[in-house]
Design an enzyme around this catalytic site. Structure first.
Site, PDB file in Angstrom:
ATOM      1  N   SER A 138       0.859  -1.185   0.000  1.00 23.68           N
ATOM      2  CA  SER A 138       0.000   0.000   0.000  1.00 23.68           C
ATOM      3  C   SER A 138       0.890   1.228   0.000  1.00 23.68           C
ATOM      4  O   SER A 138       2.061   1.168   0.407  1.00 23.68           O
ATOM      5  CB  SER A 138      -0.893   0.011   1.247  1.00 23.68           C
ATOM      6  OG  SER A 138      -1.497   1.271   1.455  1.00 23.68           O
ATOM      7  N   TYR A 151      -3.051  -0.606  10.127  1.00 21.75           N
ATOM      8  CA  TYR A 151      -2.999  -0.937   8.703  1.00 21.75           C
ATOM      9  C   TYR A 151      -1.632  -0.599   8.121  1.00 21.75           C
ATOM     10  O   TYR A 151      -1.040  -1.408   7.390  1.00 21.75           O
ATOM     11  CB  TYR A 151      -4.095  -0.175   7.966  1.00 21.75           C
ATOM     12  CG  TYR A 151      -4.137  -0.442   6.483  1.00 21.75           C
ATOM     13  CD1 TYR A 151      -4.656  -1.633   5.989  1.00 21.75           C
ATOM     14  CD2 TYR A 151      -3.667   0.492   5.567  1.00 21.75           C
ATOM     15  CE1 TYR A 151      -4.699  -1.880   4.629  1.00 21.75           C
ATOM     16  CE2 TYR A 151      -3.705   0.254   4.212  1.00 21.75           C
ATOM     17  CZ  TYR A 151      -4.218  -0.932   3.736  1.00 21.75           C
ATOM     18  OH  TYR A 151      -4.251  -1.174   2.391  1.00 21.75           O
TER      19      TYR A 151
END
Length: 254
Positions: A138, A151
């Protein structure tokens, strides 16, 4: 170009979102796709779409955080030429607002889940003389995002695991890369907006879209196209790389 005929590709999280788009595209390129997902109904839906389009697919339905289940399922496959780790979950919170249970939940799926599939697939790839691994990282691996503590931790680990695996197994013919999307319009986004901004979904969708300099979210199919390239023989000289696919977020968002 980018043909995967006679290849067997395992796609975790293949029942929805980016994973589903990857499974559909790899099948279209000729791969036999193994859809691995916790949600059996969603996985069967992906398999049905692949078969309706003339492709080949089957499913393994498991929790990637359970190593014994992953190893057992992978041992039953005739081959593993390609592994795409797309299964993942998100969480909103800072370091002091993230409960231990939520931190552990994100870790177990996003970090341990990737480790478990690597643990199960790499020996098979070594025995076959090589293979390709693509992990889902990500932009959170590279830049600070607000309220994404757990996350971001997990995706930073995915990036580090990618580099480690690429280094350790380059002599075994195994290539390992990762892709780092910015916001992608998936059912998760729609569900998040409906839950947190009822009645304001369109407004917030537009706001989130404009955080990318390009002015919109990515489509799952655009992420899948990059992953198809990295899985193909045309990318045979590429390993140990992270590919931002972010609408200019990292370099232009300042």
């Amino acid at each position: 170009m980018f043909q995967l005929i006679s290849k067997t590709a395992v796609v975790t999280g293949g029942g929805s979102g980016i994973g589903k788009a990857v499974a559909l595209l790899l099948a279209k390129a000729g791969a036999r796709v193994i859809v691995a997902d916790f949600n059996k109904e969603a996985g069967l839906q992906t398999i049905g779409e692949i078969e309706a389009a003339g492709g080949s697919a089957e499913g393994i339905f498991l929790d990637v955080s359970r190593q014994d289940d992953v190893v057992t399922a992978f041992e039953q496959l005739p081959a593993i030429d390609i592994l795409v780790n797309s299964a993942g979950i998100s969480h909103i919170g800072k370091a002091d607002t993230t409960a231990e249970a939520d931190f552990d939940r994100v870790y177990n799926v996003n970090v341990k889940g990737v480790y478990n599939t690597l643990y199960a697939a790499i020996p098979r790839m070594k025995a076959q003389g090589g293979g390709v691994i693509v992990n889902m990282a990500s932009i959170a691996s590279s830049v600070g995002l607000p309220d994404r503590f757990a996350y971001s931790m997990s995706k930073g680990a995915v990036l580090a695991m990618t580099l480690s695996v690429a280094k350790d197994y380059i002599g075994d013919g195994i290539r390992c890369n990762c892709v780092s999307p910015a916001r992608v319009h998936t059912p998760f986004v729609d569900g998040f907006l409906a839950k947190n901004y009822p009645g304001r979904e369109a407004e917030m969708f537009d706001k989130l879209s404009k955080t990318q300099p390009i002015g919109r979210m990515a489509k799952p199919e655009e992420i899948a196209a990059l992953i198809l390239y990295l899985c193909s023989d045309e990318a045979g000289f590429i390993t140990g790389c992270d590919y931002p696919i972010d609408g200019g977020f990292i370099k232009l968002n300042n």
